[in-house]
Write an enzyme that holds these catalytic residues in place. Structure first.
Site, PDB file in Angstrom:
ATOM      1  N   ASP A 139       0.641  13.262  12.248  1.00 13.95           N
ATOM      2  CA  ASP A 139      -0.549  13.316  12.361  1.00 13.95           C
ATOM      3  C   ASP A 139      -0.894  11.809  12.575  1.00 13.95           C
ATOM      4  O   ASP A 139      -1.683  12.515  11.139  1.00 13.95           O
ATOM      5  CB  ASP A 139      -0.461  14.744  12.588  1.00 13.95           C
ATOM      6  CG  ASP A 139      -1.720  15.589  12.805  1.00 13.95           C
ATOM      7  OD1 ASP A 139      -1.899  14.632  13.837  1.00 13.95           O
ATOM      8  OD2 ASP A 139      -2.241  16.377  12.159  1.00 13.95           O
ATOM      9  N   HIS A 140      -2.005  11.570  13.216  1.00 12.35           N
ATOM     10  CA  HIS A 140      -2.739  10.529  13.490  1.00 12.35           C
ATOM     11  C   HIS A 140      -3.598  10.264  14.483  1.00 12.35           C
ATOM     12  O   HIS A 140      -3.295  10.998  15.656  1.00 12.35           O
ATOM     13  CB  HIS A 140      -2.444   8.869  13.049  1.00 12.35           C
ATOM     14  CG  HIS A 140      -1.681   8.504  11.804  1.00 12.35           C
ATOM     15  ND1 HIS A 140      -2.054   7.464  11.159  1.00 12.35           N
ATOM     16  CD2 HIS A 140      -0.423   9.263  10.797  1.00 12.35           C
ATOM     17  CE1 HIS A 140      -1.342   7.718   9.909  1.00 12.35           C
ATOM     18  NE2 HIS A 140      -0.914   7.996   9.926  1.00 12.35           N
ATOM     19  N   THR A 146      -4.074  15.610   1.882  1.00 19.64           N
ATOM     20  CA  THR A 146      -5.473  15.060   1.612  1.00 19.64           C
ATOM     21  C   THR A 146      -5.491  14.098   2.422  1.00 19.64           C
ATOM     22  O   THR A 146      -6.772  13.837   2.644  1.00 19.64           O
ATOM     23  CB  THR A 146      -6.070  15.104   0.652  1.00 19.64           C
ATOM     24  OG1 THR A 146      -4.774  13.889  -0.222  1.00 19.64           O
ATOM     25  CG2 THR A 146      -5.215  16.315  -0.196  1.00 19.64           C
ATOM     26  N   GLY A 147      -5.145  12.919   3.642  1.00 25.63           N
ATOM     27  CA  GLY A 147      -5.060  13.013   4.599  1.00 25.63           C
ATOM     28  C   GLY A 147      -5.438  11.310   3.970  1.00 25.63           C
ATOM     29  O   GLY A 147      -5.592  11.144   2.964  1.00 25.63           O
ATOM     30  N   GLU A 148      -6.296  10.866   5.256  1.00 22.01           N
ATOM     31  CA  GLU A 148      -6.549   9.570   4.853  1.00 22.01           C
ATOM     32  C   GLU A 148      -8.154   9.285   5.987  1.00 22.01           C
ATOM     33  O   GLU A 148      -7.564   9.789   6.921  1.00 22.01           O
ATOM     34  CB  GLU A 148      -5.845   8.220   5.603  1.00 22.01           C
ATOM     35  CG  GLU A 148      -3.986   8.141   4.961  1.00 22.01           C
ATOM     36  CD  GLU A 148      -3.427   8.633   6.140  1.00 22.01           C
ATOM     37  OE1 GLU A 148      -4.038   9.789   7.396  1.00 22.01           O
ATOM     38  OE2 GLU A 148      -2.322   8.915   5.362  1.00 22.01           O
ATOM     39  N   ASN A 193      -8.047   8.582   9.841  1.00 27.64           N
ATOM     40  CA  ASN A 193      -7.957   9.278  10.811  1.00 27.64           C
ATOM     41  C   ASN A 193      -8.987  10.365  10.398  1.00 27.64           C
ATOM     42  O   ASN A 193      -9.306  11.206  11.537  1.00 27.64           O
ATOM     43  CB  ASN A 193      -6.917  10.374  10.570  1.00 27.64           C
ATOM     44  CG  ASN A 193      -5.267   9.769  10.827  1.00 27.64           C
ATOM     45  OD1 ASN A 193      -4.976   8.306  12.141  1.00 27.64           O
ATOM     46  ND2 ASN A 193      -4.872   9.094   9.643  1.00 27.64           N
ATOM     47  N   THR A 234       7.776  10.326   0.183  1.00 23.79           N
ATOM     48  CA  THR A 234       8.052   8.624   0.553  1.00 23.79           C
ATOM     49  C   THR A 234       8.153   7.798  -0.249  1.00 23.79           C
ATOM     50  O   THR A 234       8.414   6.761   0.281  1.00 23.79           O
ATOM     51  CB  THR A 234       6.653   8.301   1.219  1.00 23.79           C
ATOM     52  OG1 THR A 234       5.911   7.933   0.926  1.00 23.79           O
ATOM     53  CG2 THR A 234       6.573   9.491   3.022  1.00 23.79           C
TER      54      THR A 234
END
Length: 320
Positions: free
Chosen positions: A37-38, A104-106, A109, A190
């Site tokens: 999801d990006h 918690t994402g990057e 994005n 990962t």
């Protein structure tokens, strides 16, 4: 028994191709799907980044496989109340086979609406509060919420599945793994990190599924496969926290110029050797992961699926 799934790369393939790959994965014998999801790809060379919820809707009508987002960030770019609605709809379309993977994402994005990119500890608090919002809305009750980070005003979800989707939480350090064990229905990683699996279990995740993903590059020519990985995914050789902090694909491209082919492919099996692929996947199984998802780097998806259907998946199932 270990579940072996396919990892759909939203950064590398357009939405129609992702749906085609989902069907090929099921035909090849994969048992589940991950999908990234990006908003942006990591590099312009990767070239794609479709809206994951539309693709999930299409995949739900094209296969019978479970689908997990790997992962959605429900804290900045999209309000958790909207993620709650999207995930509930996905669970209905997939007849209960959807899992909401979150993290918690990057900055790559999440900066796009002009929001400040918070430090990691604040993002973890935001994620915890976001999960409260999501789970409250999944009750079907009228929700008003006033938190440190989010407000919800008299909202109610009307389209709800019989059972809410499980929430798998991504974690790469002690604090995020503790949060995953305490609040998650499953864990996402990962790398074949047995210590992270153990930490998740100790934090409250005992008996909950642990899922992990890896990248491979099948090709009849190993050297060509290594060049493909270096061209499309050199960013996986960038160490440290850059992946969380850099806001644009060009920043990753600038750092990736320092990544050698050897560094880019160090953890990625390349070429036609079944043993190279099998050994890489077995590392994850031996580390204690219950679900392992494989992503093929590059355009030769058809050759990859034939190779895995005939040379890899049967041997993995024999061993398990």
């Amino acid at each position: 028994m270990t579940t072996f799934g396919y990892f759909l790369s939203s950064e590398e393939h357009d939405p129609k191709e992702l749906v085609r790959q989902a069907k090929l994965a099921e035909e090849a014998g994969f048992e589940a799907l991950w999908i990234s999801d990006h908003y942006h790809p990591w590099l312009d060379e990767q070239g794609e980044s479709s809206f994951v919820w539309s693709v999930i809707g299409a995949v739900s009508q094209a296969t019978s496989l479970p689908v997990t987002t790997a992962v959605t960030c429900p804290i900045i770019r999209i309000h958790p109340a909207i993620i709650a609605q999207a995930a509930a709809t996905a669970q209905i379309l997939l007849d209960g086979r959807f899992r909401l993977g979150v993290g918690t994402g990057e900055a790559l994005n999440e900066h796009i609406l002009g929001d400040q990119w918070p430090p990691a500890e604040e993002r973890q608090r935001m994620l915890e509060e976001a999960l409260d919002v999501i789970r409250e809305l999944w009750t079907g009750e009228l929700v008003t919420y006033r938190g440190e980070f989010y407000e919800v005003d008299t909202a109610r979800l009307y389209s709800l599945p019989d059972q809410p989707p499980p929430i798998y939480i991504s974690g790469f350090g002690p604090k995020s793994v503790e949060l995953a064990g305490r609040l998650g229905d499953g864990y996402i990683h990962t790398a074949p990190a047995a210590d992270m699996v153990e930490a998740f279990h100790k934090a409250g995740g005992e008996g909950k599924p642990c899922a992990a993903g890896l990248k491979v590059c099948w090709s009849e020519d190993e050297a060509e496969a290594r060049r493909t990985v270096h061209r499309l995914w050199p960013n996986q050789g960038i160490p440290g926290e850059a992946a969380q902090l850099l806001p644009l694909p060009r920043h990753f491209e600038q750092l990736a110029q320092l990544v050698t082919e050897e560094a880019a492919t160090r953890s990625t099996p390349c070429g036609p050797s079944p043993e190279a692929h099998l050994n890489a996947i077995r590392e994850y199984v031996d580390a204690g992961f219950d679900e392992v998802y494989v992503n093929q780097i590059g355009p030769d998806q058809d050759g990859f699926f034939e190779f895995y259907a005939t040379r890899i998946l049967p041997r993995l199932r024999e061993a398990s």
